[in-house]
Scaffold this motif. Structure first.
Motif, PDB file in Angstrom:
ATOM      1  N   ASN A   1     -32.064  13.552 -44.416  1.00 33.05           N
ATOM      2  CA  ASN A   1     -31.424  14.102 -43.164  1.00 33.05           C
ATOM      3  C   ASN A   1     -30.019  14.365 -43.545  1.00 33.05           C
ATOM      4  N   GLU A   2     -29.328  13.442 -44.396  1.00 29.93           N
ATOM      5  CA  GLU A   2     -27.896  13.769 -44.637  1.00 29.93           C
ATOM      6  C   GLU A   2     -27.619  15.115 -45.516  1.00 29.93           C
TER       7      GLU A   2
ATOM      8  N   ILE B   1     -20.479   2.690 -59.839  1.00 28.62           N
ATOM      9  CA  ILE B   1     -19.532   3.622 -59.063  1.00 28.62           C
ATOM     10  C   ILE B   1     -20.174   4.810 -58.618  1.00 28.62           C
ATOM     11  N   GLY B   2     -21.213   5.226 -59.683  1.00 33.10           N
ATOM     12  CA  GLY B   2     -21.777   6.463 -59.220  1.00 33.10           C
ATOM     13  C   GLY B   2     -22.682   6.329 -57.831  1.00 33.10           C
ATOM     14  N   ASN B   3     -23.226   5.187 -57.528  1.00 36.56           N
ATOM     15  CA  ASN B   3     -24.101   4.785 -56.246  1.00 36.56           C
ATOM     16  C   ASN B   3     -22.996   4.922 -55.042  1.00 36.56           C
ATOM     17  N   PHE B   4     -21.994   4.246 -55.333  1.00 43.06           N
ATOM     18  CA  PHE B   4     -20.957   4.165 -54.264  1.00 43.06           C
ATOM     19  C   PHE B   4     -20.477   5.446 -53.970  1.00 43.06           C
TER      20      PHE B   4
ATOM     21  N   LEU C   1     -23.051  11.104 -48.874  1.00 42.36           N
ATOM     22  CA  LEU C   1     -24.220  11.344 -48.192  1.00 42.36           C
ATOM     23  C   LEU C   1     -24.441  10.551 -47.164  1.00 42.36           C
ATOM     24  N   ASP C   2     -24.459   9.263 -47.195  1.00 38.25           N
ATOM     25  CA  ASP C   2     -24.878   8.458 -45.995  1.00 38.25           C
ATOM     26  C   ASP C   2     -23.896   8.099 -44.898  1.00 38.25           C
TER      27      ASP C   2
ATOM     28  N   GLY D   1     -15.029   8.935 -50.238  1.00 38.43           N
ATOM     29  CA  GLY D   1     -15.367   9.207 -51.439  1.00 38.43           C
ATOM     30  C   GLY D   1     -14.584   9.904 -52.625  1.00 38.43           C
ATOM     31  N   ALA D   2     -13.813  10.989 -51.908  1.00 38.02           N
ATOM     32  CA  ALA D   2     -12.655  11.672 -52.961  1.00 38.02           C
ATOM     33  C   ALA D   2     -11.955  10.799 -53.535  1.00 38.02           C
TER      34      ALA D   2
END
Lengths: 346, 286
Positions: free
Chosen positions: A60-61, B236-239, B245-246, B253-254
């Motif tokens: 969705n995002e 860090i990539g997941n974060f 996105l979420d 994020g930036a």
């Protein structure tokens, strides 16, 4: 004489091009991946002459970010889940539907209409719906012990659970176990849910939303959360897998057809929605994907084996405590923060 | 003649243009966004702030960063331990064999790393090849659960990144002058001394380059933790992915991405300094 003819010819071309430009025979459809048998689109094109430019997304995002950045332009049809319908309609990203152009609307089951994420279905038409409940492998775990979300906290599940990699779904479980709404925005509730979920973490083996049924079938996990359609398919492969509607109430989800605000092919988008609302088309979709159709006329045509399976088409009383996810507004950052804390093992 | 000039200009000009358009400009945009505020409806609000950087100092995020650095560090050390002897042997085999062995190191690159990570997952799965072998040998009686552990993640990182360690070290070994080793032994150094005081310093540029090439990508490989770690661990990539996105918190994020970019520059700078220190006479561009 010749000049005159040329003039008329040019005028004719001009009229033709503006006519064609006003509504080129196409419709741009942005859908979840693997969520529509593509031969249906070919059938639609063969019938109406409208070409479908089809593209897909897997969250969705991702869909929201694209439509938001394009200010609702670029796509004529999209398929957000409940909370994104809610969010997008509140942000003015959706075009109200013209029900007069949707004679098939009457086929829909009234029980799936007029939900809190879009009262009166001003912007959205349900496409498929389902529930998120508990999957349990009865070969390893006594099913009598797993009747409620709270049972996931049992010590015998240590390192044995699968949860979706989706913070709203995971927090739904924490919130409902404590007796709160799965859509709570109250910081106190969220804090408590986080504390509760923290105690669940030792039982969690992994988070996965890509192909959960495979992990149940291959014996990687003993129990966990699953969507009912996946549970149905997993059960076909391994009869030991059972689907449980938790006592506290399952999570209800629904994906809905919407028209983004800046859509350029409104008439064609309505035609495609109405095509998908036809009972025989709804039946093909529901049988192929094994999720529940909100289309009452379509359900009547579905193979009785599927239609009578309570995992997919549960009786109403099983759904009584169920809850749709709706948009939580700015509280989403709080969800995200607790989600990161959970994963970082704080 | 004119055509050649145009060609030269074009081919030299294209690169800065490309980098400017697709690397510099996006990075500048990220930098600008990192000083703005999150907005629920518009993604970003044009209100300058340092909050995003202040929030990164929260212990929870420091912990995520620390864990990520630790995982990347372990993967780097393990890669080094595996690659060093391999690169040495590679430089010692008959010259005719070297291209073949080097090709074998590079061949896995022809397949996308995500696909290779899924392949590892199916090897380690409860009903995967590894368990089949162990069961057939009678070493275990129930399938063991190998997936979704830190070990599986580390294995995945090392597997994907190993060639980046092997190649620079191999190139150092290739340049290693055999006479220096003979001289060391003539001057009475034993094998260990020769190794520590002659071979290691001379191959240090390869070690440093390889370590950088493994460590930095390892910080960001979110799909390795997602697929092999069961998304339980955050790199860090997941974060970063979660923020964009979420949580839809682009400014935060930036800010985190800029910190990573800064870390990258710091490590590159250390690398340059270490080369100067190890090899005062050497010019990097030579």
């Amino acid at each position: 004489m010749r000049k005159g003819h040329l003039g008329i010819f040019v005028l004719f071309l001009y009229v033709l091009t503006t006519f064609v430009y006003a509504e080129p025979p196409e419709v741009r459809f942005f859908n979840w991946s693997d969520y529509l048998p593509e031969e249906l689109l070919e059938r639609f094109t063969a019938e109406t002459g409208i070409r479908v430019r089809y593209s897909t997304y897997d969250s969705n995002e991702a869909m929201y970010a694209k439509i938001k950045l394009l200010q609702g332009k670029g796509y004529d049809l999209a398929m957000p889940s409940t909370y994104y319908v809610d969010k997008m309609r509140k942000e003015g990203l959706l075009h109200p539907l013209d029900k007069a152009k949707l004679p098939g609307f009457k086929n829909l089951d009234p029980r799936r209409l007029d939900q809190p994420f879009d009262p009166g279905n001003v912007y959205s038409i349900p496409y498929l719906w389902g529930t998120t409940g508990i999957a349990v492998n009865v070969h390893r775990i006594d099913p009598a012990k797993v009747q409620a979300w709270a049972d996931l906290w049992r010590p015998e599940f240590r390192r044995g659970l699968l949860l979706p990699n989706d913070m709203r779904e995971v927090f739904f479980v924490g919130l409902r176990t404590l007796g709160y709404s799965g859509n709570s925005t109250d910081p106190r509730h969220l804090r408590e849910a986080y504390e509760k979920l923290r105690q669940l973490m030792p039982n969690v083996r992994l988070f996965n939303s890509d192909s959960p049924q495979m992990l149940y079938v291959t014996g990687e996990v003993d129990a966990g959360m699953i969507w009912n359609g996946n549970a149905y398919r997993a059960h076909q492969e391994d009869p030991n897998l059972r689907y449980v509607y938790p006592e506290e109430g399952c999570l209800l989800w629904m994906d809905n057809l919407v028209i983004p605000k800046g859509a350029e092919h409104l008439a064609n988008a309505h035609k495609l929605i109405d095509f998908l609302l036809r009972p025989e088309i709804g039946k093909l979709i529901a049988e192929k994907l094994a999720y529940a159709s909100p289309n009452a006329e379509a359900v009547k045509l579905i193979d009785p084996k599927l239609r009578n399976d309570p995992v997919i088409y549960p009786p109403d009383e099983w759904l009584r405590n169920g809850e749709y996810t709706i948009d939580v507004g700015a509280a989403i950052t709080l969800y995200a923060e607790y989600w990161e804390r959970l994963k970082a093992g704080e | 003649m004119r055509n050649l000039k145009l060609f030269k200009l074009g081919s030299i000009g294209l690169l800065p243009l490309w980098l400017g358009l697709f690397t510099l400009l996006p990075t500048l945009l990220v930098a600008v966004v990192s000083f703005l505020r999150r907005d629920e409806t518009g993604l970003i609000a044009l209100a300058p702030t340092f909050d995003n950087y202040a929030r990164l100092l929260d212990p929870i995020y420091l912990k995520v960063f620390g864990h990520s650095l630790w995982m990347a560090g372990v993967a780097t050390l393990l890669s080094l331990a595996a690659a060093y002897p391999f690169a040495y042997l590679l430089s010692r085999v008959r010259p005719a064999w070297r291209p073949v062995l080097l090709t074998l190191v590079v061949v896995p690159f022809w397949t996308n790393s995500l696909v290779r990570i899924y392949a590892i997952r199916s090897l380690l799965a409860a009903k995967g090849a590894m368990n089949d072998v162990l069961l057939a040998l009678g070493l275990i009686h129930e399938p063991v659960r190998l997936l979704y552990t830190d070990t599986a993640v580390t294995l995945g990182l090392v597997y994907v990144l190993l060639p980046f360690m092997i190649l620079p070290i191999y190139s150092s070994f290739e340049k290693l002058d055999q006479k220096l080793i003979e001289a060391a032994s003539d001057l009475g150094a034993d094998r260990l001394d020769t190794f520590w005081h002659v071979i290691v310093p001379l191959t240090a540029p390869g070690i440093a380059a390889g370590s950088l090439l493994v460590f930095l990508p390892a910080l960001g490989m979110f799909y390795v933790t997602d697929v092999l770690g069961g998304a339980r661990d955050l790199l860090i990539g997941n974060f970063l992915k979660d923020q964009f996105l979420d949580a839809r918190d682009w400014p935060f994020g930036a800010a985190a991405s800029l910190i990573i970019i800064a870390l990258l520059f710091l490590l590159l700078e250390l690398y340059v300094l270490s080369r100067r220190w190890l090899n005062p006479g050497e010019r990097l561009d030579a």
